[in-house]
Scaffold this motif. Structure first.
Motif, PDB file in Angstrom:
ATOM      1  N   ILE A   1       0.854  -1.184   0.000  1.00 56.70           N
ATOM      2  CA  ILE A   1       0.000   0.000   0.000  1.00 56.70           C
ATOM      3  C   ILE A   1       0.892   1.235   0.000  1.00 56.70           C
ATOM      4  N   THR A   2       0.614   2.139  -0.922  1.00 54.47           N
ATOM      5  CA  THR A   2       1.314   3.416  -0.911  1.00 54.47           C
ATOM      6  C   THR A   2       0.279   4.537  -0.939  1.00 54.47           C
ATOM      7  N   ALA A   3       0.653   5.660  -0.344  1.00 56.05           N
ATOM      8  CA  ALA A   3      -0.239   6.815  -0.284  1.00 56.05           C
ATOM      9  C   ALA A   3       0.466   8.024  -0.889  1.00 56.05           C
ATOM     10  N   ASP A   4      -0.233   8.724  -1.752  1.00 56.22           N
ATOM     11  CA  ASP A   4       0.274   9.953  -2.349  1.00 56.22           C
ATOM     12  C   ASP A   4      -0.273  11.126  -1.523  1.00 56.22           C
ATOM     13  N   LEU A   5       0.568  11.624  -0.636  1.00 62.16           N
ATOM     14  CA  LEU A   5       0.113  12.676   0.286  1.00 62.16           C
ATOM     15  C   LEU A   5      -0.185  13.978  -0.425  1.00 62.16           C
TER      16      LEU A   5
END
Ligand code: SF4
Length: 66
Positions: free
Chosen positions: A3-7
């Motif tokens: 899981i990756t999040a683009d802040l």
């Protein structure tokens, strides 16, 4: 699965936290997402996909290892 999040896209709506609090939290200062487990166990895979699908800003990416 990762899981990756683009802040830069996250608007702090918190939908991901409501969907799966075992995987997501929010920064107490600005409300942006904090991914609690970037490589969650198999039983949380569906929840991770659901959270990514429901995120209003498409800030979450779920990559399945091949
Ligand atoms: S649902 Fe999306 S926009 Fe809202 S806090 Fe989570 S990652 Fe950010």
């Amino acid at each position: 699965m990762t899981i990756t999040a683009d802040l830069s896209r996250c608007v702090g709506a918190g939908q991901c936290v409501l969907t799966e609090p075992r995987l997501f939290d929010q920064d107490p200062d600005d409300g942006t997402v904090v991914v609690l487990d970037h490589e969650p166990p198999a039983d949380l895979v569906e929840a991770a996909h659901e959270a990514a699908r429901l995120c209003p800003s498409r800030a979450l990416a779920v990559a399945v290892a091949t």
